[in-house]
Design a protein around this motif. Structure first.
Motif, short mmCIF file in Angstrom:
data_model
loop_
_atom_site.label_atom_id
_atom_site.label_comp_id
_atom_site.label_asym_id
_atom_site.label_seq_id
_atom_site.Cartn_x
_atom_site.Cartn_y
_atom_site.Cartn_z
N GLY A 1 0.81 -1.22 0.00
CA GLY A 1 0.00 0.00 0.00
C GLY A 1 0.84 1.26 0.00
N ARG A 2 1.89 1.30 0.81
CA ARG A 2 2.71 2.51 0.91
C ARG A 2 3.49 2.76 -0.38
NH1 ARG A 2 4.63 1.51 7.27
NH2 ARG A 2 2.47 1.16 7.95
N LEU A 3 3.98 1.69 -1.00
CA LEU A 3 4.67 1.83 -2.27
C LEU A 3 3.72 2.35 -3.35
CD1 LEU A 3 7.07 1.47 -4.18
CD2 LEU A 3 6.45 -0.96 -4.38
N ALA A 4 2.49 1.82 -3.37
CA ALA A 4 1.50 2.28 -4.36
C ALA A 4 1.18 3.76 -4.15
CB ALA A 4 0.23 1.44 -4.26
N GLY A 5 1.07 4.19 -2.89
CA GLY A 5 0.80 5.60 -2.61
C GLY A 5 1.94 6.49 -3.03
N TYR A 6 3.17 6.03 -2.80
CA TYR A 6 4.38 6.77 -3.21
C TYR A 6 4.38 6.96 -4.73
CZ TYR A 6 9.38 6.73 -4.66
OH TYR A 6 10.60 6.95 -5.26
N ARG A 7 4.10 5.90 -5.46
CA ARG A 7 4.13 5.97 -6.93
C ARG A 7 3.01 6.87 -7.45
NH1 ARG A 7 5.82 0.18 -9.51
NH2 ARG A 7 5.54 1.50 -11.34
N GLN A 8 1.83 6.78 -6.84
CA GLN A 8 0.70 7.59 -7.31
C GLN A 8 0.95 9.08 -7.06
OE1 GLN A 8 -2.06 6.22 -8.97
NE2 GLN A 8 -2.31 8.38 -9.51
N ALA A 9 1.55 9.40 -5.91
CA ALA A 9 1.84 10.80 -5.62
C ALA A 9 2.82 11.37 -6.64
CB ALA A 9 2.39 10.94 -4.20
N LEU A 10 3.83 10.60 -6.97
CA LEU A 10 4.78 11.05 -8.00
C LEU A 10 4.05 11.30 -9.32
CD1 LEU A 10 7.78 8.61 -7.34
CD2 LEU A 10 7.66 11.04 -6.75
N MET A 11 3.18 10.37 -9.69
CA MET A 11 2.46 10.49 -10.96
C MET A 11 1.54 11.71 -10.96
SD MET A 11 -0.09 7.69 -12.74
CE MET A 11 1.19 6.45 -12.60
N ASP A 12 0.82 11.91 -9.84
CA ASP A 12 -0.13 13.02 -9.78
C ASP A 12 0.56 14.38 -9.81
OD1 ASP A 12 -2.15 11.20 -9.68
OD2 ASP A 12 -2.63 11.49 -7.56
N HIS A 13 1.85 14.41 -9.47
CA HIS A 13 2.60 15.67 -9.49
C HIS A 13 3.54 15.75 -10.69
CE1 HIS A 13 1.18 15.63 -5.30
NE2 HIS A 13 1.30 16.93 -5.36
N GLY A 14 3.22 14.96 -11.71
CA GLY A 14 3.96 15.05 -12.96
C GLY A 14 5.34 14.46 -12.93
N ARG A 15 5.55 13.48 -12.07
CA ARG A 15 6.86 12.84 -11.97
C ARG A 15 6.73 11.35 -12.26
NH1 ARG A 15 10.04 15.71 -6.98
NH2 ARG A 15 9.09 17.77 -7.17
N GLY A 16 7.71 10.83 -12.92
CA GLY A 16 7.70 9.40 -13.21
C GLY A 16 8.33 8.60 -12.08
N PHE A 17 7.94 7.34 -11.99
CA PHE A 17 8.54 6.45 -11.01
C PHE A 17 9.87 5.94 -11.55
CE2 PHE A 17 9.12 1.92 -9.84
CZ PHE A 17 9.44 2.10 -8.50
N ASP A 18 10.91 6.05 -10.74
CA ASP A 18 12.24 5.58 -11.11
C ASP A 18 12.60 4.44 -10.15
OD1 ASP A 18 14.92 5.11 -11.62
OD2 ASP A 18 15.48 7.23 -11.66
N GLU A 19 12.64 3.23 -10.68
CA GLU A 19 12.89 2.06 -9.81
C GLU A 19 14.25 2.12 -9.12
OE1 GLU A 19 14.48 -1.06 -13.24
OE2 GLU A 19 12.54 -1.34 -12.28
N ARG A 20 15.17 2.92 -9.65
CA ARG A 20 16.48 3.04 -9.01
C ARG A 20 16.38 3.78 -7.67
NH1 ARG A 20 19.60 5.95 -13.78
NH2 ARG A 20 17.64 7.14 -13.59
N LEU A 21 15.28 4.51 -7.46
CA LEU A 21 15.09 5.24 -6.21
C LEU A 21 14.30 4.43 -5.18
CD1 LEU A 21 14.36 8.79 -7.66
CD2 LEU A 21 16.34 8.12 -6.27
N GLN A 22 13.96 3.20 -5.53
CA GLN A 22 13.29 2.31 -4.56
C GLN A 22 14.33 1.37 -3.97
OE1 GLN A 22 10.00 -0.02 -6.06
NE2 GLN A 22 10.00 -1.38 -4.27
N CYS A 23 14.42 1.37 -2.65
CA CYS A 23 15.43 0.56 -1.96
C CYS A 23 14.73 -0.20 -0.82
CB CYS A 23 16.53 1.48 -1.40
SG CYS A 23 17.80 0.66 -0.45
N ASP A 24 14.38 -1.46 -1.07
CA ASP A 24 13.69 -2.27 -0.07
C ASP A 24 14.71 -3.05 0.75
OD1 ASP A 24 11.26 -1.38 -1.03
OD2 ASP A 24 11.03 -3.04 -2.43
#
Length: 352
Positions: free
Chosen positions: A194-217
């Motif tokens: 859920g938190r990852l999905a929210g992170y990605r959606q916020a980026l999208m809604d503010h005109g930013r793309g998701f960059d998998e290199r910035l995800q560090c699990d």
């Protein structure tokens, strides 16, 4: 022993009005101001209800069983149990709490609670998850706390994990962070998804793309710290949304090693409002507080409304950090968690 008749005389009301209020049946029947006067009069006169007489009259024990799966031993148990206890106490019920870490232990505790004749059950897990409800509980009034059930047969309440990720990321965007990393959890969890999905959606809604290199699990300890250090070195984020406050510590530690100041050079948002991390890190960590008290309080009220088959007066609920949903909200009920502003997010947006 103070009687209802004496309370009625002192308050200038009828005995039936006192009975309705002190038995929790005044909602929609008694003016709220009058009900408060009756309660205050009863408290001042030291009124103590006759629990045995009430049980014989209503065929209830006015006891609720709280079953935890690895909850009672966590730092968050206190808030959840306190919320349930506060709600039940105001409704004239007692809470019995048990913990079980194995299926066999759980069934043993459930049998013990049944021997006490509890009127219903609250059932919770260590972290938000989809649970399988034991068959031995299926025929009892039951509410799930910080959990849901796959078939949605029972009312349940949990944090809104998606909104946690969305709100944390939006806060970092508003602070002017141009490269926002997500330091997540490497284990499969409802909260992680859920938190990852929210992170990605916020980026999208503010005109930013998701960059998998910035995800560090990460998990914990040395490997987690080294993974965060590699993230700093290769991607140079200036904003960090962390799955929880514990993972935010790795960001603080790595920033110090790189000569960067949290709250000035980088911004960090965590989740939990964990006292050890959120209050001892310097600067103090801006974090999203999980609604443990609220979930316990709401679940207890929901359970009593089911047991007594009546609406409860939600106007009497206490003010809490997160707003509690209404009792008739369809399950799974999700609580919009509150972001607690401290010092780890820069005050002035950057121009990057």
């Amino acid at each position: 022993m103070t009687t209802m008749k004496e309370i009625a005389q002192a308050a200038g009301v009828s005995v039936s009005s006192v009975s309705l209020v002190l038995n929790g049946r005044d909602s929609g029947r008694i003016n709220p101001q009058l009900a408060n006067r009756i309660r205050e009069t009863a408290e001042r006169m030291g009124y103590q209800p006759n629990v045995l007489a009430r049980s014989l009259r209503t065929n209830r024990t006015y006891m609720i069983g709280f079953i935890s799966v690895e909850v009672a031993t966590t730092p968050y148990a206190g808030g959840m149990i306190q919320g349930a206890q506060d709600a039940l106490s105001s409704l004239g019920y007692m809470l019995l709490t048990v913990n079980g870490d194995t299926e066999q232990a759980l069934e043993s505790e459930i049998r013990a609670l049944k021997r006490y004749g509890v009127d219903g059950f609250l059932y919770s897990a260590m972290s938000n998850r989809v649970m399988t409800v034991p068959k031995s509980l299926a025929k009892f009034p039951l509410v799930l706390v910080d959990a849901a059930e796959e078939t949605n047969r029972f009312p349940s309440i949990e944090p809104d994990e998606f909104r946690i990720g969305y709100d944390a990321t939006t806060r970092l965007i508003e602070a002017g962070c141009s490269r926002i990393a997500y330091v997540g959890c490497a284990e499969p969890m409802v909260a992680q998804t859920g938190r990852l999905a929210g992170y990605r959606q916020a980026l999208m809604d503010h005109g930013r793309g998701f960059d998998e290199r910035l995800q560090c699990d990460v998990l914990n300890n040395g490997p987690a710290l080294r993974a965060v250090e590699a993230l700093f070195d290769t991607e140079q984020p200036n904003g960090f949304f962390c799955f929880n406050d514990a993972r935010a510590w790795y960001v603080y530690e790595t920033a110090a090693r790189h000569g960067l100041a949290v709250g000035r050079d980088i911004s960090v948002v965590g989740v939990d409002n964990h006292r050890v991390f959120a209050e001892t890190l310097e600067p103090q960590l801006t974090t999203i507080e999980l609604p443990h008290y609220e979930m316990g309080y709401w679940a207890a009220n929901k359970l009593v409304s089911m047991i007594e088959n009546r609406p409860l007066n939600e106007g009497d609920w206490p003010h809490t950090t997160a707003v509690m949903p209404l009792l008739d909200t369809p399950s799974p009920v999700k609580v919009h968690c509150t972001l607690i502003e401290k010092g780890s997010v820069r005050d002035t947006p950057t121009t990057a």
